[in-house]
Design an enzyme around this catalytic site. Structure first.
Site, mmCIF file in Angstrom:
data_model
loop_
_atom_site.group_PDB
_atom_site.id
_atom_site.type_symbol
_atom_site.label_atom_id
_atom_site.label_comp_id
_atom_site.label_asym_id
_atom_site.label_seq_id
_atom_site.Cartn_x
_atom_site.Cartn_y
_atom_site.Cartn_z
ATOM 1 N N HIS A 269 0.830 -1.222 0.000
ATOM 2 C CA HIS A 269 0.000 0.000 0.000
ATOM 3 C C HIS A 269 0.867 1.276 0.000
ATOM 4 O O HIS A 269 0.862 1.997 -0.977
ATOM 5 C CB HIS A 269 -0.997 0.038 1.169
ATOM 6 C CG HIS A 269 -1.855 -1.189 1.267
ATOM 7 N ND1 HIS A 269 -2.644 -1.617 0.217
ATOM 8 C CD2 HIS A 269 -2.035 -2.102 2.267
ATOM 9 C CE1 HIS A 269 -3.270 -2.723 0.576
ATOM 10 N NE2 HIS A 269 -2.916 -3.037 1.801
ATOM 11 N N ASP A 320 -4.890 -8.443 -3.350
ATOM 12 C CA ASP A 320 -5.174 -8.193 -1.936
ATOM 13 C C ASP A 320 -6.455 -8.869 -1.426
ATOM 14 O O ASP A 320 -6.466 -10.063 -1.176
ATOM 15 C CB ASP A 320 -5.180 -6.676 -1.705
ATOM 16 C CG ASP A 320 -5.192 -6.287 -0.226
ATOM 17 O OD1 ASP A 320 -5.341 -7.164 0.625
ATOM 18 O OD2 ASP A 320 -5.043 -5.086 0.082
HETATM 19 C C1 NGQ Z 1 -5.474 -7.722 6.107
HETATM 20 N N1 NGQ Z 1 -6.037 -5.986 4.556
HETATM 21 O O1 NGQ Z 1 -4.566 -8.099 6.834
HETATM 22 O O2 NGQ Z 1 -6.199 -8.517 5.505
HETATM 23 C C2 NGQ Z 1 -5.652 -6.243 5.904
HETATM 24 C C3 NGQ Z 1 -6.702 -5.713 6.825
HETATM 25 C C4 NGQ Z 1 -5.392 -4.894 8.804
HETATM 26 C C5 NGQ Z 1 -5.733 -4.799 3.995
HETATM 27 N N2 NGQ Z 1 -5.002 -3.978 4.662
HETATM 28 C C6 NGQ Z 1 -6.403 -5.867 8.267
HETATM 29 N N3 NGQ Z 1 -6.177 -4.483 2.811
HETATM 30 O O3 NGQ Z 1 -4.661 -4.247 8.044
HETATM 31 O O4 NGQ Z 1 -5.334 -4.768 10.010
HETATM 32 ZN ZN ZN Z 2 -3.124 -7.005 2.722
#
Ligand code: NGQ
Ligand code: ZN
Length: 452
Positions: A269, A320
């Site tokens: 990101h 993602d």
């Molecule tokens: C994840 N996903 O780990 O799946 C993360 C969300 C977080 C994204 N950042 C959860 N798109 O970052 O705490």
């Molecule tokens: Zn992720």
């Protein structure tokens, strides 16, 4: 095993070449050359591109695609979506994860991705205790990769705490948590779990600066020992604010402070950066792991791709959350996000150059670097990962060279794929994954059981 392929046209590091002969030995390109047709060579019509690496996936989230689209009572955000996601993963078994991952990987292959870096953090049983087989979930991912044929970089995730502070993990995070000893064992057993997945490799992924301490980061770097190391960073403005409140540093500053960020690193990101942070990442050789479709879906913000690229920064794309899966969707969203912000066109290419070609070439190089495998080009020594476009697709009619890539990315909803080969093995024929029926049927059964 030796194969000889005769491509009508293919994109090599030297540019487009007609009548290209490629000899493949045990899944690796052994020889590339123009020449006279050879007996026994398999002819492949259309334009063939190097297969695209997908540098960031949470495969299980394919099963909740679309389920986060109900607006909550208050402000709907990344953080409320995360609660929905935690509720979804609450009951998943290794069998569920394998079925969902296989579906996601089959769709990746149909969409032009031939490799995936799986950022894998759903480690433990539903009560938060480790499975008897510590790497049971990693094995589910490995099986899904094996069944579908996608090239795998498995990234076991180190997740120590619920947030800066440290905050204790929440109930929704109990399946992710490992102390350092257990994580070291998990990495070892995950490495064993992928041993029979062709050409698979592994790295490590400290989840985010929220979920690990600087000491954990150093530990993860040691464990990675030269392999890929991925981390989520600066995706949300709240994350930047929390980091500043915690230690007076923005997340990217904190990362550079406690780790030797270099070409082995992939920063997922990296949305909210100062100009200095952006330039520092570009100069480090680390890959910016962009996930434009998910970042749009979650309301993250817009990465400064235009200036990052001008400074020679490496980037690649990932699907993602897998809410939608495809090479064209990611690269197009990346370019469009820049256009919407800047109110200009042609943001991700040099003056006079093809935007599609620039996006494709850059994402190949960055994706290959992030996956830590010899992929991303039709060249000797690389894996024989090929995506062939359907020359008869209406979006491609009467195009040649770069214009084919431009139209494939911008004038067709998905990449118009006819055939995909991974390590020389044909896994998509006539645009369909060879195990599509079996994989989809199992996925549907699992989803019905989960959502009933
Ligand atoms: C994840 N996903 O780990 O799946 C993360 C969300 C977080 C994204 N950042 C959860 N798109 O970052 O705490
Ligand atoms: Zn992720």
């Amino acid at each position: 095993m030796t194969q000889t392929l005769h491509f009508a046209e293919a994109l090599t590091p030297e540019g487009f070449q007609r009548d290209l002969f490629v000899r493949v030995e045990d899944g690796v390109i052994a020889e590339v050359g123009a020449g006279r047709p050879q007996a026994g060579a398999e002819r492949i019509a259309g334009l063939t591109l190097p297969g695209m690496p997908n540098l960031h996936s949470h495969a299980f989230q394919r099963g909740m695609a679309g389920l986060g689209e109900r607006r909550g009572a208050g402000d709907d955000s990344f953080w409320t979506w995360r609660e929905v996601m935690y509720r979804f993963l609450d009951r998943l078994t290794p069998e569920d994860v394998q079925a969902i991952a296989a579906q996601a990987y089959a769709e990746m292959l149909e969409g032009g991705f031939t490799a995936v870096a799986e950022f894998h953090y759903l480690h433990h049983d539903v009560d938060g205790r480790p499975y008897g087989d510590l790497a049971a979930m990693a094995r589910a991912i490995a099986e899904a990769a094996k069944e579908t044929g996608v090239g795998l970089t498995l990234l076991p995730v180190l997740y120590r705490q619920g947030g800066f502070g440290p905050q204790p993990p929440t109930q929704g995070q109990r399946r992710f948590i490992c102390d350092r000893d257990r994580f070291a064992r998990l990495v070892e057993e995950s490495a064993r779990a992928i041993a029979d997945v062709p050409d698979a490799t592994w790295g490590v992924a400290p989840h985010s600066l929220r979920a690990v301490t600087p000491e954990d980061l150093a530990f993860a770097e040691d464990l990675a020992a030269g392999r890929p190391i991925h981390i989520h960073v600066a995706e949300q403005e709240k994350e930047v604010a929390d980091s500043l409140a915690h230690n007076g540093l923005r997340p990217v500053e904190a990362l550079f402070e406690s780790a030797s960020v270099n070409a082995r690193w992939c920063l997922i990101h990296a949305t909210h950066l100062t100009h200095a942070e952006r330039d520092r990442i570009a100069a480090s050789g680390a890959v910016a792991g962009l996930c434009p479709v998910t970042e749009a879906n979650l309301g993250d913000g817009i990465f400064d791709g235009a200036h990052f690229r001008e400074r020679g920064g490496f980037f690649g794309v990932g699907s993602d959350s897998n809410v939608e899966i495809g090479v064209a969707q990611e690269l197009r969203m990346l370019e469009y996000s820049q256009r919407l912000r800047d109110r200009r066109r042609g943001r991700m290419a040099d003056a006079g150059a093809s935007v599609g070609r620039a996006l494709y070439d850059n994402a190949l190089a960055g994706g290959a670097r992030a996956c830590g495998r010899s992929i991303g080009a039709i060249a000797v020594g690389r894996r024989a990962d090929f995506v062939t476009l359907d020359a008869n697709h209406l979006a491609l009619v009467a195009r040649s060279g770069d214009a084919v890539i431009d139209s494939a990315l911008f004038a067709s909803s998905a990449l118009p794929v006819s055939e995909v080969r991974v390590g020389g093995r044909c896994v998509v024929k006539n645009g369909r994954h060879i195990a599509k029926e079996t994989v989809a049927k199992r996925f549907a059964a699992v989803m019905r059981a989960l959502l009933d």
